[in-house]
Write an enzyme that holds these catalytic residues in place. Structure first.
Site, mmCIF file in Angstrom:
data_model
loop_
_atom_site.group_PDB
_atom_site.id
_atom_site.type_symbol
_atom_site.label_atom_id
_atom_site.label_comp_id
_atom_site.label_asym_id
_atom_site.label_seq_id
_atom_site.Cartn_x
_atom_site.Cartn_y
_atom_site.Cartn_z
ATOM 1 N N ARG A 48 7.647 -5.278 -2.548
ATOM 2 C CA ARG A 48 8.490 -5.924 -1.540
ATOM 3 C C ARG A 48 8.748 -4.970 -0.372
ATOM 4 O O ARG A 48 9.201 -3.845 -0.556
ATOM 5 C CB ARG A 48 9.825 -6.356 -2.150
ATOM 6 C CG ARG A 48 10.652 -7.261 -1.220
ATOM 7 C CD ARG A 48 11.918 -7.738 -1.892
ATOM 8 N NE ARG A 48 11.660 -8.363 -3.188
ATOM 9 C CZ ARG A 48 11.219 -9.612 -3.357
ATOM 10 N NH1 ARG A 48 10.983 -10.370 -2.304
ATOM 11 N NH2 ARG A 48 11.021 -10.091 -4.575
ATOM 12 N N GLU A 104 1.419 -7.640 -6.605
ATOM 13 C CA GLU A 104 2.072 -8.769 -5.934
ATOM 14 C C GLU A 104 2.734 -8.288 -4.641
ATOM 15 O O GLU A 104 3.494 -7.329 -4.654
ATOM 16 C CB GLU A 104 3.128 -9.362 -6.871
ATOM 17 C CG GLU A 104 4.137 -10.273 -6.199
ATOM 18 C CD GLU A 104 5.368 -10.515 -7.061
ATOM 19 O OE1 GLU A 104 6.420 -10.854 -6.482
ATOM 20 O OE2 GLU A 104 5.291 -10.372 -8.296
ATOM 21 N N THR A 157 7.394 -14.545 -4.361
ATOM 22 C CA THR A 157 8.328 -15.340 -3.553
ATOM 23 C C THR A 157 7.609 -16.535 -2.930
ATOM 24 O O THR A 157 7.813 -16.879 -1.765
ATOM 25 C CB THR A 157 9.019 -14.472 -2.473
ATOM 26 O OG1 THR A 157 9.337 -13.191 -3.018
ATOM 27 C CG2 THR A 157 10.333 -15.117 -2.026
ATOM 28 N N LYS A 177 8.132 -15.865 -15.913
ATOM 29 C CA LYS A 177 8.849 -14.706 -15.381
ATOM 30 C C LYS A 177 10.332 -14.942 -15.656
ATOM 31 O O LYS A 177 10.919 -15.891 -15.131
ATOM 32 C CB LYS A 177 8.559 -14.612 -13.881
ATOM 33 C CG LYS A 177 9.465 -13.698 -13.093
ATOM 34 C CD LYS A 177 9.105 -13.794 -11.601
ATOM 35 C CE LYS A 177 10.137 -13.121 -10.730
ATOM 36 N NZ LYS A 177 9.786 -13.220 -9.294
ATOM 37 N N GLY A 217 15.450 -5.074 -12.452
ATOM 38 C CA GLY A 217 16.170 -3.923 -12.981
ATOM 39 C C GLY A 217 15.476 -3.173 -14.095
ATOM 40 O O GLY A 217 16.098 -2.343 -14.765
ATOM 41 N N GLY A 231 9.843 -4.087 -9.613
ATOM 42 C CA GLY A 231 10.138 -4.128 -8.193
ATOM 43 C C GLY A 231 10.513 -2.784 -7.613
ATOM 44 O O GLY A 231 9.693 -1.871 -7.506
#
Length: 211
Positions: A18, A41, A71, A131, A161, A183
């Site tokens: 991201r 991703e 997303t 997911k 997390g 992430g």
């Protein structure tokens, strides 16, 4: 017509990049792949995400890697992702149109779910796996309860997390998680290449230490 996606031979860790930009995507991806990642991703709320995805698709063999977008919240966005040649579609929610479109296009598809109703609907629509997002909302007890009613071969990927430690990863793996979406613990725009490498290596080691 949906097809069964074969994830065997892949370390089931999805790197969620991201905030990555087209200028840095290839350098970041190269480090991840060197450390054993095969699933990358780029969330669509990253800068010019489709350009980054197309760069990855043009650089890496989709016979060996799963590369695509996160997303992906609408059918229109899914169509744009598929048009890049991507073979991975990840969503934060369950949208039947997105899952069906992605699976019919031959993409690995992991929709975000929290409840059994969402999980079963997603799998019926052709999802490759589910997911569990955010895993903090599901919790360990919730995950165990959900896993107990799903088919034993259902791929379950906690997201949110997860840290590169035994304390973070091993309890979910013991409870039946197939892998994880990773992430900010593996990538943030502020990280150096060396830091990304160190974290990627740590995640792979902790996963392999369990398996």
């Amino acid at each position: 017509m949906t097809q069964k996606i074969d994830l065997s031979g892949h370390i089931p860790l999805i790197a969620i990049l991201r905030g990555v930009t087209p200028d840095e995507i290839l350098n970041v991806a190269a480090v991840l792949i060197e450390e054993g990642f095969t699933m990358i991703e780029v969330p669509l709320n990253s800068p010019d995400a489709l350009t980054s995805i197309k760069k990855l698709v043009d650089t890496y063999s989709l016979d060996e890697y799963f590369i695509g977008a996160g997303t992906v919240t609408t059918k229109d966005l899914a169509e744009q992702v598929i048009a890049t040649g991507a073979n991975l579609v990840v969503t934060p929610n369950y949208n039947e149109d997105v899952v069906r479109l992605a699976s019919e296009a031959g993409c690995a598809c992991f929709p975000g779910v929290v409840t059994p109703t969402e999980a079963f609907a997603a799998l019926a629509a052709g999802a490759t796996g589910i997911k569990l997002f955010p895993i903090s909302m599901v919790g360990m007890d919730g995950f165990k309860a959900l896993k107990s009613v799903l088919s034993p071969d259902t791929g379950c990927y906690p997201v949110g997390g997860i840290e590169p430690t035994e304390e973070s990863m091993h309890p979910y793996l013991k409870a039946g998680a197939s892998g994880f979406g990773l992430g900010s613990a593996i990538y943030k725009p502020s990280m150096s290449i060396d830091e990304i490498r160190e974290r990627a290596r740590a995640f792979v080691k902790v996963y392999k230490d369990f398996s």
